[in-house]
Design a protein around this motif. Sequence first.
Motif, PDB file in Angstrom:
ATOM      1  N   VAL A   1       0.778  -1.393  -0.083  1.00 50.59           N
ATOM      2  CA  VAL A   1      -0.136  -0.139  -0.034  1.00 50.59           C
ATOM      3  C   VAL A   1       0.741   1.233  -0.056  1.00 50.59           C
ATOM      4  CG1 VAL A   1      -1.575   1.323   1.458  1.00 50.59           C
ATOM      5  CG2 VAL A   1      -2.035  -1.114   1.064  1.00 50.59           C
ATOM      6  N   GLU A   2       1.722   1.260   0.852  1.00 53.21           N
ATOM      7  CA  GLU A   2       2.677   2.480   0.944  1.00 53.21           C
ATOM      8  C   GLU A   2       3.819   2.563  -0.077  1.00 53.21           C
ATOM      9  OE1 GLU A   2       5.460   4.752   4.141  1.00 53.21           O
ATOM     10  OE2 GLU A   2       4.385   3.044   4.826  1.00 53.21           O
ATOM     11  N   TYR A   3       4.288   1.584  -0.631  1.00 54.32           N
ATOM     12  CA  TYR A   3       5.385   1.473  -1.855  1.00 54.32           C
ATOM     13  C   TYR A   3       4.649   0.477  -2.981  1.00 54.32           C
ATOM     14  CZ  TYR A   3       8.244   3.133   1.904  1.00 54.32           C
ATOM     15  OH  TYR A   3       8.786   3.828   2.849  1.00 54.32           O
ATOM     16  N   PRO A   4       3.801   0.753  -3.708  1.00 52.35           N
ATOM     17  CA  PRO A   4       3.120   0.002  -4.858  1.00 52.35           C
ATOM     18  C   PRO A   4       4.175  -0.745  -5.526  1.00 52.35           C
ATOM     19  CG  PRO A   4       2.065   2.105  -4.396  1.00 52.35           C
ATOM     20  CD  PRO A   4       3.337   2.283  -3.691  1.00 52.35           C
ATOM     21  N   SER A   5       5.131  -0.277  -6.017  1.00 55.83           N
ATOM     22  CA  SER A   5       6.031  -1.186  -6.790  1.00 55.83           C
ATOM     23  C   SER A   5       6.464  -2.352  -6.244  1.00 55.83           C
ATOM     24  CB  SER A   5       7.084  -0.116  -7.389  1.00 55.83           C
ATOM     25  OG  SER A   5       8.069   0.162  -6.141  1.00 55.83           O
ATOM     26  N   LEU A   6       6.595  -2.516  -4.993  1.00 56.87           N
ATOM     27  CA  LEU A   6       6.981  -3.468  -4.140  1.00 56.87           C
ATOM     28  C   LEU A   6       6.178  -4.889  -4.830  1.00 56.87           C
ATOM     29  CD1 LEU A   6       9.016  -4.711  -2.141  1.00 56.87           C
ATOM     30  CD2 LEU A   6       7.503  -4.268  -0.213  1.00 56.87           C
ATOM     31  N   ALA A   7       5.138  -4.727  -5.414  1.00 56.54           N
ATOM     32  CA  ALA A   7       4.197  -5.632  -5.593  1.00 56.54           C
ATOM     33  C   ALA A   7       4.835  -6.515  -6.840  1.00 56.54           C
ATOM     34  CB  ALA A   7       2.675  -5.384  -5.908  1.00 56.54           C
ATOM     35  N   ILE A   8       5.632  -5.995  -7.357  1.00 58.58           N
ATOM     36  CA  ILE A   8       6.259  -6.580  -8.488  1.00 58.58           C
ATOM     37  C   ILE A   8       7.208  -7.997  -8.007  1.00 58.58           C
ATOM     38  CG2 ILE A   8       8.088  -5.247  -8.937  1.00 58.58           C
ATOM     39  CD1 ILE A   8       6.232  -6.564 -11.749  1.00 58.58           C
ATOM     40  N   ASP A   9       7.708  -7.585  -6.761  1.00 61.26           N
ATOM     41  CA  ASP A   9       8.495  -8.543  -6.074  1.00 61.26           C
ATOM     42  C   ASP A   9       7.727  -9.455  -4.875  1.00 61.26           C
ATOM     43  OD1 ASP A   9      10.859  -8.341  -7.397  1.00 61.26           O
ATOM     44  OD2 ASP A   9      11.172  -6.106  -6.517  1.00 61.26           O
ATOM     45  N   LEU A  10       6.391  -9.014  -4.851  1.00 55.06           N
ATOM     46  CA  LEU A  10       5.613  -9.880  -3.702  1.00 55.06           C
ATOM     47  C   LEU A  10       4.736 -10.740  -4.675  1.00 55.06           C
ATOM     48  CD1 LEU A  10       5.261  -7.633  -0.841  1.00 55.06           C
ATOM     49  CD2 LEU A  10       6.893  -9.355  -1.031  1.00 55.06           C
ATOM     50  N   PRO A  11       4.580 -11.963  -4.208  1.00 58.40           N
ATOM     51  CA  PRO A  11       5.165 -12.664  -2.982  1.00 58.40           C
ATOM     52  C   PRO A  11       6.501 -12.939  -3.216  1.00 58.40           C
ATOM     53  CG  PRO A  11       3.770 -14.173  -4.238  1.00 58.40           C
ATOM     54  CD  PRO A  11       3.394 -12.805  -4.732  1.00 58.40           C
ATOM     55  N   LEU A  12       7.260 -13.094  -1.875  1.00 63.11           N
ATOM     56  CA  LEU A  12       8.596 -13.345  -2.053  1.00 63.11           C
ATOM     57  C   LEU A  12       8.902 -14.820  -2.802  1.00 63.11           C
ATOM     58  CD1 LEU A  12       9.435 -12.357   1.559  1.00 63.11           C
ATOM     59  CD2 LEU A  12       9.970 -11.162  -0.432  1.00 63.11           C
ATOM     60  N   LYS A  13       9.891 -15.113  -3.488  1.00 67.05           N
ATOM     61  CA  LYS A  13      10.291 -15.960  -4.108  1.00 67.05           C
ATOM     62  C   LYS A  13      11.711 -16.676  -3.884  1.00 67.05           C
ATOM     63  CE  LYS A  13       8.558 -13.560  -7.796  1.00 67.05           C
ATOM     64  NZ  LYS A  13       8.163 -12.302  -6.829  1.00 67.05           N
ATOM     65  N   ALA A  14      11.652 -18.052  -3.628  1.00 65.67           N
ATOM     66  CA  ALA A  14      12.911 -18.841  -3.406  1.00 65.67           C
ATOM     67  C   ALA A  14      13.043 -19.846  -4.717  1.00 65.67           C
ATOM     68  CB  ALA A  14      12.774 -19.724  -2.311  1.00 65.67           C
TER      69      ALA A  14
ATOM     70  N   PRO B   1      12.719   2.574   3.585  1.00 63.79           N
ATOM     71  CA  PRO B   1      13.429   3.099   4.542  1.00 63.79           C
ATOM     72  C   PRO B   1      14.506   2.076   5.308  1.00 63.79           C
ATOM     73  CG  PRO B   1      11.295   3.007   5.463  1.00 63.79           C
ATOM     74  CD  PRO B   1      11.395   2.537   3.901  1.00 63.79           C
ATOM     75  N   ALA B   2      14.161   0.978   5.414  1.00 60.62           N
ATOM     76  CA  ALA B   2      14.946  -0.259   6.054  1.00 60.62           C
ATOM     77  C   ALA B   2      14.558  -1.662   5.173  1.00 60.62           C
ATOM     78  CB  ALA B   2      14.322  -0.470   7.483  1.00 60.62           C
ATOM     79  N   PRO B   3      15.622  -2.458   4.979  1.00 61.81           N
ATOM     80  CA  PRO B   3      15.607  -3.610   4.467  1.00 61.81           C
ATOM     81  C   PRO B   3      14.351  -4.450   4.829  1.00 61.81           C
ATOM     82  CG  PRO B   3      17.929  -3.346   5.256  1.00 61.81           C
ATOM     83  CD  PRO B   3      16.742  -2.397   6.071  1.00 61.81           C
ATOM     84  N   PRO B   4      13.368  -4.921   4.045  1.00 62.63           N
ATOM     85  CA  PRO B   4      12.361  -5.439   4.270  1.00 62.63           C
ATOM     86  C   PRO B   4      12.684  -7.062   4.524  1.00 62.63           C
ATOM     87  CG  PRO B   4      12.138  -5.328   2.018  1.00 62.63           C
ATOM     88  CD  PRO B   4      13.346  -4.408   2.544  1.00 62.63           C
ATOM     89  N   PHE B   5      11.692  -7.831   4.998  1.00 62.75           N
ATOM     90  CA  PHE B   5      11.858  -9.259   5.031  1.00 62.75           C
ATOM     91  C   PHE B   5      13.109  -9.842   5.760  1.00 62.75           C
ATOM     92  CE2 PHE B   5       9.441  -7.723   1.244  1.00 62.75           C
ATOM     93  CZ  PHE B   5       8.432  -7.643   1.877  1.00 62.75           C
ATOM     94  N   GLY B   6      13.692  -9.170   6.575  1.00 61.10           N
ATOM     95  CA  GLY B   6      15.235  -9.640   7.159  1.00 61.10           C
ATOM     96  C   GLY B   6      15.026 -11.029   7.531  1.00 61.10           C
ATOM     97  N   PRO B   7      13.958 -11.796   8.221  1.00 60.53           N
ATOM     98  CA  PRO B   7      13.808 -12.870   8.870  1.00 60.53           C
ATOM     99  C   PRO B   7      14.130 -13.905   7.668  1.00 60.53           C
ATOM    100  CG  PRO B   7      12.517 -11.635  10.124  1.00 60.53           C
ATOM    101  CD  PRO B   7      13.033 -10.776   8.837  1.00 60.53           C
ATOM    102  N   THR B   8      13.575 -13.476   6.564  1.00 62.01           N
ATOM    103  CA  THR B   8      13.655 -14.498   5.381  1.00 62.01           C
ATOM    104  C   THR B   8      14.973 -15.225   5.123  1.00 62.01           C
ATOM    105  OG1 THR B   8      11.805 -13.377   4.323  1.00 62.01           O
ATOM    106  CG2 THR B   8      12.920 -14.992   3.048  1.00 62.01           C
ATOM    107  N   ALA B   9      16.031 -14.671   5.122  1.00 59.23           N
ATOM    108  CA  ALA B   9      17.334 -15.040   4.819  1.00 59.23           C
ATOM    109  C   ALA B   9      17.710 -16.019   6.072  1.00 59.23           C
ATOM    110  CB  ALA B   9      18.309 -13.983   4.924  1.00 59.23           C
ATOM    111  N   ALA B  10      17.176 -15.596   7.239  1.00 63.96           N
ATOM    112  CA  ALA B  10      17.732 -16.615   8.207  1.00 63.96           C
ATOM    113  C   ALA B  10      16.793 -17.995   8.229  1.00 63.96           C
ATOM    114  CB  ALA B  10      17.327 -15.821   9.434  1.00 63.96           C
TER     115      ALA B  10
END
Length: 135
Positions: free
Chosen positions: A74-87, A114-123
């Motif tokens: 909602v705040e960063y609409p362009s992020l929808a191109i990368d969501l959902p996340l992918k592995a 403003p900050a890296p999202p989805f940090g726990p994903t890497a862990a």
Amino acid sequence: MHMLANDDHGLVNKQSADSVSMTTDRLIEAFQSHGMQIFARIDQAEAARKSGLEMRPMELVLFGNPAAGTPLMVEYPSLAIDLPLKALVWEDAEGVVWVSYNSPEYLQQRHGLPAPPFGPTAALIEAAIRREGQP
């Protein structure tokens, strides 16, 4: 021989000691155990076979948490191109299995967050591909 993209291009590649299928199973289990939804598991090698083509094992997992991702989209609409996340779990020409995903820092820079999202994903990915007794 193939070339692995490096972090400079936003792609993180982690080696797995397990098969593509087993690695994908472990990733899905890890994501689900942390409240993430699995939107799709795509067996790309099977899709190739159905088209009369051959490729090494490769599976793509689309996953995420709508409660966390929706406010960001909602705040960063362009992020929808990368969501959902992918592995992406894939086997190289030497039989080595890799897990590839977009780094949180790449997503931050790409979408001006403003900050890296989805940090726990890497862990979670690291934990899922690490075998007992391995560092």
